[in-house]
Enzyme design. Structure first.
Site, PDB file in Angstrom:
ATOM      1  N   MET A 254     -11.144  -5.906   5.559  1.00 15.37           N
ATOM      2  CA  MET A 254     -10.361  -4.942   6.336  1.00 15.37           C
ATOM      3  C   MET A 254      -9.994  -5.562   7.683  1.00 15.37           C
ATOM      4  O   MET A 254     -10.864  -6.022   8.419  1.00 15.37           O
ATOM      5  CB  MET A 254     -11.146  -3.653   6.581  1.00 15.37           C
TER       6      MET A 254
ATOM      7  N   GLY B  33       1.334  -1.854   4.167  1.00 13.09           N
ATOM      8  CA  GLY B  33       1.860  -0.514   3.938  1.00 13.09           C
ATOM      9  C   GLY B  33       3.074  -0.245   4.785  1.00 13.09           C
ATOM     10  O   GLY B  33       4.221  -0.317   4.322  1.00 13.09           O
TER      11      GLY B  33
ATOM     12  N   HIS C  44      -8.285   0.811  -4.065  1.00 10.11           N
ATOM     13  CA  HIS C  44      -9.191   0.598  -2.933  1.00 10.11           C
ATOM     14  C   HIS C  44      -9.908   1.914  -2.634  1.00 10.11           C
ATOM     15  O   HIS C  44      -9.302   2.843  -2.108  1.00 10.11           O
ATOM     16  CB  HIS C  44      -8.346   0.117  -1.741  1.00 10.11           C
TER      17      HIS C  44
ATOM     18  N   PHE D  61      -6.310   4.867   7.913  1.00 13.17           N
ATOM     19  CA  PHE D  61      -4.904   5.155   8.241  1.00 13.17           C
ATOM     20  C   PHE D  61      -4.038   3.906   8.145  1.00 13.17           C
ATOM     21  O   PHE D  61      -4.520   2.801   8.400  1.00 13.17           O
ATOM     22  CB  PHE D  61      -4.803   5.719   9.668  1.00 13.17           C
ATOM     23  N   GLY D  62      -2.768   4.131   7.816  1.00 13.15           N
ATOM     24  CA  GLY D  62      -1.791   3.056   7.880  1.00 13.15           C
ATOM     25  C   GLY D  62      -1.280   2.915   9.309  1.00 13.15           C
ATOM     26  O   GLY D  62      -1.566   3.749  10.169  1.00 13.15           O
ATOM     27  N   GLY D  63      -0.554   1.833   9.548  1.00 15.68           N
ATOM     28  CA  GLY D  63       0.134   1.653  10.824  1.00 15.68           C
ATOM     29  C   GLY D  63      -0.741   1.303  12.010  1.00 15.68           C
ATOM     30  O   GLY D  63      -0.325   1.496  13.155  1.00 15.68           O
TER      31      GLY D  63
ATOM     32  N   ASP E 250      -4.757   3.541  -2.039  1.00 11.55           N
ATOM     33  CA  ASP E 250      -5.863   3.869  -1.126  1.00 11.55           C
ATOM     34  C   ASP E 250      -6.422   5.247  -1.450  1.00 11.55           C
ATOM     35  O   ASP E 250      -5.744   6.259  -1.275  1.00 11.55           O
ATOM     36  CB  ASP E 250      -5.358   3.839   0.320  1.00 11.55           C
TER      37      ASP E 250
ATOM     38  N   HIS F 120      -1.098  -1.357  -4.425  1.00 10.11           N
ATOM     39  CA  HIS F 120      -2.361  -1.037  -3.758  1.00 10.11           C
ATOM     40  C   HIS F 120      -2.450   0.473  -3.524  1.00 10.11           C
ATOM     41  O   HIS F 120      -1.583   1.070  -2.891  1.00 10.11           O
ATOM     42  CB  HIS F 120      -2.419  -1.799  -2.435  1.00 10.11           C
TER      43      HIS F 120
ATOM     44  N   MET G 163      -9.148   7.953  -0.452  1.00 11.84           N
ATOM     45  CA  MET G 163     -10.028   8.353   0.655  1.00 11.84           C
ATOM     46  C   MET G 163     -10.580   9.744   0.379  1.00 11.84           C
ATOM     47  O   MET G 163      -9.847  10.618  -0.090  1.00 11.84           O
ATOM     48  CB  MET G 163      -9.251   8.369   1.969  1.00 11.84           C
TER      49      MET G 163
ATOM     50  N   SER H  97       0.857  -1.192   0.000  1.00 14.77           N
ATOM     51  CA  SER H  97       0.000   0.000   0.000  1.00 14.77           C
ATOM     52  C   SER H  97       0.888   1.234   0.000  1.00 14.77           C
ATOM     53  O   SER H  97       1.635   1.483   0.950  1.00 14.77           O
ATOM     54  CB  SER H  97      -0.887   0.000   1.246  1.00 14.77           C
TER      55      SER H  97
ATOM     56  N   MET I 148     -12.271   4.264  -0.603  1.00 14.74           N
ATOM     57  CA  MET I 148     -12.898   4.486   0.715  1.00 14.74           C
ATOM     58  C   MET I 148     -13.613   5.817   0.606  1.00 14.74           C
ATOM     59  O   MET I 148     -13.126   6.846   1.107  1.00 14.74           O
ATOM     60  CB  MET I 148     -11.830   4.493   1.817  1.00 14.74           C
TER      61      MET I 148
ATOM     62  N   ASP J 224      -6.311  -6.463   4.425  1.00 17.22           N
ATOM     63  CA  ASP J 224      -5.694  -5.122   4.405  1.00 17.22           C
ATOM     64  C   ASP J 224      -5.694  -4.509   5.800  1.00 17.22           C
ATOM     65  O   ASP J 224      -6.751  -4.243   6.370  1.00 17.22           O
ATOM     66  CB  ASP J 224      -6.501  -4.247   3.428  1.00 17.22           C
ATOM     67  N   GLY J 225      -4.482  -4.282   6.323  1.00 18.27           N
ATOM     68  CA  GLY J 225      -4.339  -3.578   7.590  1.00 18.27           C
ATOM     69  C   GLY J 225      -3.579  -4.367   8.635  1.00 18.27           C
ATOM     70  O   GLY J 225      -3.958  -5.482   8.987  1.00 18.27           O
ATOM     71  N   GLY J 226      -2.473  -3.814   9.097  1.00 16.60           N
ATOM     72  CA  GLY J 226      -1.716  -4.447  10.187  1.00 16.60           C
ATOM     73  C   GLY J 226      -1.018  -5.737   9.806  1.00 16.60           C
ATOM     74  O   GLY J 226      -0.689  -6.550  10.671  1.00 16.60           O
TER      75      GLY J 226
HETATM   76  C1  DX5 Z   1      -6.180   1.612   5.506  1.00 20.44           C
HETATM   77  C2  DX5 Z   1      -5.681   1.240   4.124  1.00 20.44           C
HETATM   78  C3  DX5 Z   1      -4.527   0.313   4.087  1.00 20.44           C
HETATM   79  C4  DX5 Z   1      -3.308   0.811   4.817  1.00 20.44           C
HETATM   80  C5  DX5 Z   1      -2.606  -0.369   5.369  1.00 20.44           C
HETATM   81  O1  DX5 Z   1      -7.368   2.284   5.393  1.00 20.44           O
HETATM   82  O2  DX5 Z   1      -6.730   0.618   3.393  1.00 20.44           O
HETATM   83  O3  DX5 Z   1      -4.230  -0.102   2.778  1.00 20.44           O
HETATM   84  O4  DX5 Z   1      -2.434   1.552   4.018  1.00 20.44           O
HETATM   85  O5  DX5 Z   1      -1.513   0.068   6.102  1.00 20.44           O
HETATM   86  P1  DX5 Z   1      -0.769  -0.856   7.141  1.00 20.44           P
HETATM   87  O6  DX5 Z   1      -0.253  -2.057   6.392  1.00 20.44           O
HETATM   88  O7  DX5 Z   1       0.307   0.027   7.659  1.00 20.44           O
HETATM   89  O8  DX5 Z   1      -1.759  -1.268   8.191  1.00 20.44           O
HETATM   90 ZN    ZN Z   2      -6.267  -0.318   1.420  1.00 20.14          ZN
END
Ligand code: DX5
Ligand code: ZN
Length: 214
Positions: free
Chosen positions: A135, A195, A64, A141-143, A33, A31, A35, A6, A66, A173-175
């Protein structure tokens, strides 16, 4: 496991270089994102930047959405010919119609489920999509921290998929990191989005991507 970095966690000051690096490191998808600041409490990138990403990328795009107005954004991004466009079931009143529209544009439609949404909600949509994105954090958000009950959800979803559309892929997707990738694989997931794990890996993106290809 297919790997989709991502770019949300990339260095946006060096975006072209970052995209080239993940493609050279043999990621499977890029990927992206998108938003809108309404469906999720964050705002990212639009077609001008994604077009630049598409120019640097030698791997297919996985967009993706959102956003609240999915139809509007599908029209914006369709000319870039991404491999997937995914939209959230929670933000779409007519998911079947939109999935068919995306397919008719020559793009693979995918449906996204927020952490609280049950796979039963999309049982009758499965034959119209090529992928379900689960999800494993709240989008925006990432991280963030991985929500573990998504693994059980992936297994429940797999049953529906086997019954309704065995070719449908599961993406998460996520974490995602090397710490949970084996559990993710065992739950039947096909594509891992990551990401911060990939872009902040101390040994670089290649090592990070390889560690997820389990
Ligand atoms: C969150 C995004 C993800 C995000 C994942 O809304 O859809 O794609 O970038 O980031 P990490 O891998 O850091 O959780
Ligand atoms: Zn995503």
């Amino acid at each position: 496991m297919l790997v989709a970095p991502s770019i949300l966690s990339a260095d946006f000051g060096n975006l072209a270089k970052e995209v080239e690096a993940i493609c050279k490191a043999e990621c499977d998808f890029v990927h992206v994102d998108v938003m809108d600041g309404h469906f999720v409490p964050n705002l990212t990138i639009g077609p001008v930047v994604v077009e630049a990403v598409a120019k640097s990328a030698t791997k297919p795009l996985d967009i993706h959405l959102m956003v609240e107005d999915n139809n509007f954004f599908v029209d914006l991004f369709a000319p870039l010919k991404p491999h997937f466009i995914s939209f959230h079931i929670e933000s779409e009143r007519h998911p079947n119609r939109l999935a068919q529209k995306i397919k008719n544009l020559g793009i693979h439609p995918a449906i996204v489920l927020n952490p609280h949404t049950s796979p039963s909600q999309i049982e009758y949509l499965l034959e119209y999509v090529d992928m379900v994105l689960l999800m494993s954090v709240n989008p925006g958000f990432g991280g963030q921290k991985f929500i573990p009950n998504v693994l059980e959800k992936a297994m429940v979803l797999k049953e529906f998929i086997l019954k309704r559309n065995p070719n449908c892929l599961i993406e998460i997707d996520g974490g995602v990191s090397n710490k949970n990738i084996y559990a993710i694989k065992n739950a039947g997931v096909d594509i891992a989005v990551a990401g911060s794990y990939i872009f902040k890996h101390p040994k670089g993106v290649k090592e990070a991507i390889n560690s997820l290809k389990v």
